[in-house]
Write a protein that holds these residues in place. Structure first.
Motif, short mmCIF file in Angstrom:
data_model
loop_
_atom_site.label_atom_id
_atom_site.label_comp_id
_atom_site.label_asym_id
_atom_site.label_seq_id
_atom_site.Cartn_x
_atom_site.Cartn_y
_atom_site.Cartn_z
N GLU A 134 -3.80 -5.14 -6.91
CA GLU A 134 -4.25 -5.44 -8.28
C GLU A 134 -5.77 -5.51 -8.35
N ASN A 135 -6.37 -6.15 -7.33
CA ASN A 135 -7.84 -6.25 -7.29
C ASN A 135 -8.49 -4.88 -7.20
N ALA A 136 -7.79 -3.95 -6.54
CA ALA A 136 -8.34 -2.60 -6.38
C ALA A 136 -7.97 -1.69 -7.56
N CYS A 137 -7.33 -2.26 -8.59
CA CYS A 137 -6.95 -1.53 -9.81
C CYS A 137 -6.06 -0.32 -9.51
N VAL A 138 -5.13 -0.49 -8.56
CA VAL A 138 -4.19 0.58 -8.23
C VAL A 138 -3.21 0.73 -9.40
N PRO A 139 -2.92 1.95 -9.85
CA PRO A 139 -1.97 2.15 -10.96
C PRO A 139 -0.62 1.49 -10.67
N LEU A 140 0.04 0.99 -11.73
CA LEU A 140 1.24 0.17 -11.60
C LEU A 140 2.35 0.88 -10.81
N ALA B 213 3.33 -8.43 5.10
CA ALA B 213 3.43 -7.36 4.10
C ALA B 213 2.17 -7.31 3.25
N GLY B 214 1.67 -8.49 2.85
CA GLY B 214 0.45 -8.54 2.04
C GLY B 214 -0.74 -7.95 2.76
N ALA B 215 -0.80 -8.16 4.09
CA ALA B 215 -1.92 -7.63 4.88
C ALA B 215 -1.82 -6.12 5.04
N MET B 216 -0.60 -5.58 4.90
CA MET B 216 -0.39 -4.15 5.15
C MET B 216 -0.58 -3.28 3.91
N THR B 217 -0.59 -3.86 2.73
CA THR B 217 -0.62 -3.03 1.51
C THR B 217 -1.93 -2.28 1.34
N ASN B 218 -3.00 -2.78 1.93
CA ASN B 218 -4.29 -2.10 1.83
C ASN B 218 -4.38 -0.88 2.73
N ASP B 219 -3.33 -0.66 3.50
CA ASP B 219 -3.33 0.42 4.48
C ASP B 219 -4.51 0.28 5.45
N VAL B 220 -4.72 -0.96 5.92
CA VAL B 220 -5.81 -1.23 6.87
C VAL B 220 -5.47 -0.61 8.22
N ASN B 221 -6.50 -0.37 9.02
CA ASN B 221 -6.30 0.21 10.34
C ASN B 221 -6.07 -0.85 11.41
N ILE B 222 -6.50 -2.09 11.13
CA ILE B 222 -6.44 -3.17 12.12
C ILE B 222 -5.70 -4.35 11.50
N LEU B 223 -4.71 -4.88 12.22
CA LEU B 223 -4.00 -6.09 11.79
C LEU B 223 -4.31 -7.21 12.78
N LEU B 224 -4.81 -8.32 12.26
CA LEU B 224 -5.20 -9.46 13.08
C LEU B 224 -4.24 -10.61 12.81
N PHE B 225 -3.55 -11.08 13.83
CA PHE B 225 -2.58 -12.18 13.70
C PHE B 225 -3.13 -13.43 14.38
N ASP B 226 -3.39 -14.47 13.59
CA ASP B 226 -3.94 -15.73 14.11
C ASP B 226 -2.80 -16.71 14.34
N GLU B 227 -2.41 -16.88 15.60
CA GLU B 227 -1.32 -17.76 16.00
C GLU B 227 -0.06 -17.56 15.14
N PRO B 228 0.53 -16.38 15.19
CA PRO B 228 1.69 -16.08 14.34
C PRO B 228 2.93 -16.89 14.67
N LEU B 229 2.98 -17.53 15.87
CA LEU B 229 4.17 -18.27 16.27
C LEU B 229 4.10 -19.75 15.94
N ALA B 230 2.94 -20.21 15.48
CA ALA B 230 2.80 -21.63 15.16
C ALA B 230 3.81 -22.04 14.10
N ASN B 231 4.47 -23.16 14.34
CA ASN B 231 5.43 -23.77 13.39
C ASN B 231 6.72 -22.98 13.20
N LEU B 232 6.96 -21.95 14.04
CA LEU B 232 8.21 -21.19 13.94
C LEU B 232 9.18 -21.65 15.01
N ASP B 233 10.48 -21.71 14.66
CA ASP B 233 11.47 -22.04 15.69
C ASP B 233 11.54 -20.88 16.69
#
Length: 572
Positions: free
Chosen positions: A113-119, A157-177
């Motif tokens: 939405e911030n990038a004004c991508v058509p609906l 999913a939100g991080a992937m919509t920009n079609d970024v080349n790099i995904l950075l995960f900061d402690e993705p396992l914290a608070n997960l069973d």
């Protein structure tokens, strides 16, 4: 030929409020399509390193830098945080801090939405990202209604919509069973394979991340890169132990058995590891075990009898839960997110009232006890110490509970000072709490409960977010309280290592029902319990099976490791 996407060259960074740099002379190159794990003790600089990659340093966290950093081939110092966000997508440790939209679909679409991508195009991209992470059926749901694992997927999913080349995960396992954490690692691996994106993971739980292969492990210590090695090579060194990073339990067990682990045997992944050269030594080590003595009969301190509870009528959170806590127990309560563990602690402390059943303390029904009166017998230490602390000075914080109960000052001072000595905080008694580390703050909250002389302390995730060194410091302190002071300790935890190493009993809750009350070794070698409660089979059991140790001896092998490890820690 692959090209570099992140390049640090002689890079140093000092926060505006500090005298000394946090990062020193960093030289690091990450190539496109690589999957890299960054580990290091708390305060080592690994989070700062990540913040440099996604632009939070220096745009949100200001300071001075020297050297150069290129992200996606561009000079990061000459790019804006908006420009860097087109190259690097970040998934935070706490997904709640990342949600903006009222629905899952809105949240995933936010950057579009911030990038004004058509609906029409926006809807396609949102659905595509949602399908990759498995939340396409939840697009109309509120993010706050989701489980911890589902929230993590929405953030991805939100991080992937920009079609970024790099995904950075900061402690993705914290608070997960454990089971949800395992799924998160599978999901990251699937994203890596299907999209060929560069993946950077920052995580304390090394063994859990290595469930799926990574290309390299970067070990950061004191703001410097101590090692940049492939996982197999790193696990044959003592570098992790030297820096207080927990190595996989099966590697520790092999070392206890006298094995010299070799890189060519692929030790970073137990499923693929060549165990043949080590079988005999491991089997001999197991054969040398001494059978534990039968437990003595102990006094029942807290009895949970057929407890049922609902927040909303017709939706039971707990269903006829019964178990007994004995004097001197060090007990863990485990289960998946939302199983009812924290609700159980609220009922014990009197914050909620059971619909049915009884809670007895030394044979007396607690139904007529006020929260204040229960707190004199049963103390609760919350996961985040900052949520409990209300005074600026250490002495005042520990004295607060006694003052609130009208205890005379001449009695408060000796009790507070004695408690501070027990907790190793007496030298800091006149310090401001703001000057303490997270682990020291944790001790202050424990001291503030301990000073009231409770017989039972309940701790909610006592080691969450702690590196192995601080984890060990907190747990050894609690073990000492249990053994020397006689405090009965109940821990609510997702940490299976903690459960195995420090608690003699494990109560397992699944969908509001108690499904097991046994030793940690037996729980984590029982596939039906593991599946029902979203736990994860311990690698120690897998190691015993690969060594041909009889299945019925699998839990005995795990128990032998626990006892042996306890002896090593006691001697060391």
């Amino acid at each position: 030929m692959k090209k570099p996407v992140i390049e640090f060259t002689d890079y140093s960074f000092k926060y505006r409020t500090q005298k000394e740099p946090t990062l020193h002379n960093i030289n690091l190159t990450i190539m496109e399509g690589e999957k890299v794990l960054i580990v290091g003790p708390s305060g080592s600089g690994k989070s700062t390193l990540a913040h440099c990659m996604n632009g939070l340093v220096p745009f949100s966290y200001t300071g001075e830098s020297t050297g150069t950093l290129k992200v996606g081939g561009k000079d990061a110092s000459k790019s804006s945080i908006f420009e860097l966000s087109k190259d690097v997508g970040t998934v935070l440790q706490d997904p709640d801090g990342q949600f903006i939209g009222l629905t899952v679909g809105e949240d995933i679409a936010f950057s579009l939405e911030n990038a004004c991508v058509p609906l029409n195009q926006m809807k396609e991209k949102v659905l595509e990202a949602a399908k990759i992470v498995g939340v396409d059926s939840l697009l109309s749901h509120s993010p706050q209604d989701l489980s911890g694992g589902q929230k993590q997927r929405v953030s991805m999913a939100g991080a992937m919509t920009n079609d970024v080349n790099i995904l950075l995960f900061d402690e993705p396992l914290a608070n997960l069973d454990p089971a949800t954490g395992k799924y998160a690692i599978e999901l990251i691996d699937e994203i890596h394979k299907s999209t060929k994106k560069t993946i950077v993971i920052i995580e304390h739980r090394l063994e859990d991340v290595l469930y799926k292969n990574v290309d390299r492990i970067i070990l950061v210590c004191d703001g410097r890169i101590k090692a940049d090695l492939n996982p197999d090579k790193l696990l044959t060194t003592d570098l992790l132990q030297q820096e207080g990073i927990r190595e996989p339990l099966y590697i520790t067990a092999m070392k206890y058995a006298g094995c010299h682990v070799r890189e060519e045997d692929s030790p970073s992944n137990l499923d693929n590891m060549n165990i043949a050269p080590y079988k005999e030594q491991i089997s001999q080590w197991f054969s040398s075990r001494i059978e534990p003595l039968a437990a003595e009969k102990r006094e029942a301190l807290l009895e949970i009898k057929d407890i049922s509870f609902s927040y909303q009528k017709g939706e039971e959170v707990l269903k006829k839960v019964s178990f007994t806590v004995y004097k001197g127990d060090m007990l863990s309560i485990v289960g998946r997110n939302g199983a009812g563990k924290s609700t159980l602690s609220k009922l014990i402390c009197g914050f909620q009232t059971p619909d049915k059943g009884q809670i007895l303390y030394q044979g007396n029904d607690l139904a007529g006890y006020s929260i204040k009166k229960r707190a004199e017998k049963i103390g609760l230490v919350m996961q985040n110490p900052n949520q409990m602390i209300s005074k600026p000075m250490i002495y005042d914080e520990v004295a607060l509970g006694l003052a609130a109960r009208g205890v005379p000052e001449e009695e408060i001072r000796p009790r507070v000072e004695e408690t501070l000595k027990i907790c190793g905080l007496f030298p800091f008694r006149n310090w401001p709490i703001a000057a303490l580390s997270f682990g020291q703050k944790k001790r202050v909250t424990i001291a503030s409960i301990l000073v009231l002389n409770p017989q039972i302390i309940i701790l909610d995730e006592p080691t969450a977010g702690q590196d192995f060194r601080h984890y060990t410091e907190i747990m050894e302190f609690l073990r000492e309280m249990n053994e020397k002071v006689g405090i009965t300790i109940i821990m609510i935890t997702h940490d299976m290592h903690l459960m195995l190493e420090y608690t003699s009993r494990c109560v397992v809750i699944s969908d509001g029902t108690l499904i097991s009350d046994s030793t940690g070794a037996k729980v984590l070698t029982d596939s039906s319990i593991i599946q029902s409660a979203s736990l994860k089979e311990t690698s120690l059991y897998e190691l015993s099976m690969k060594c041909g140790i009889e299945k019925q001896d699998g839990s005995a092998f795990v128990q032998h490791f626990i006892e042996y490890d306890k002896g090593v820690r006691t001697r060391g």
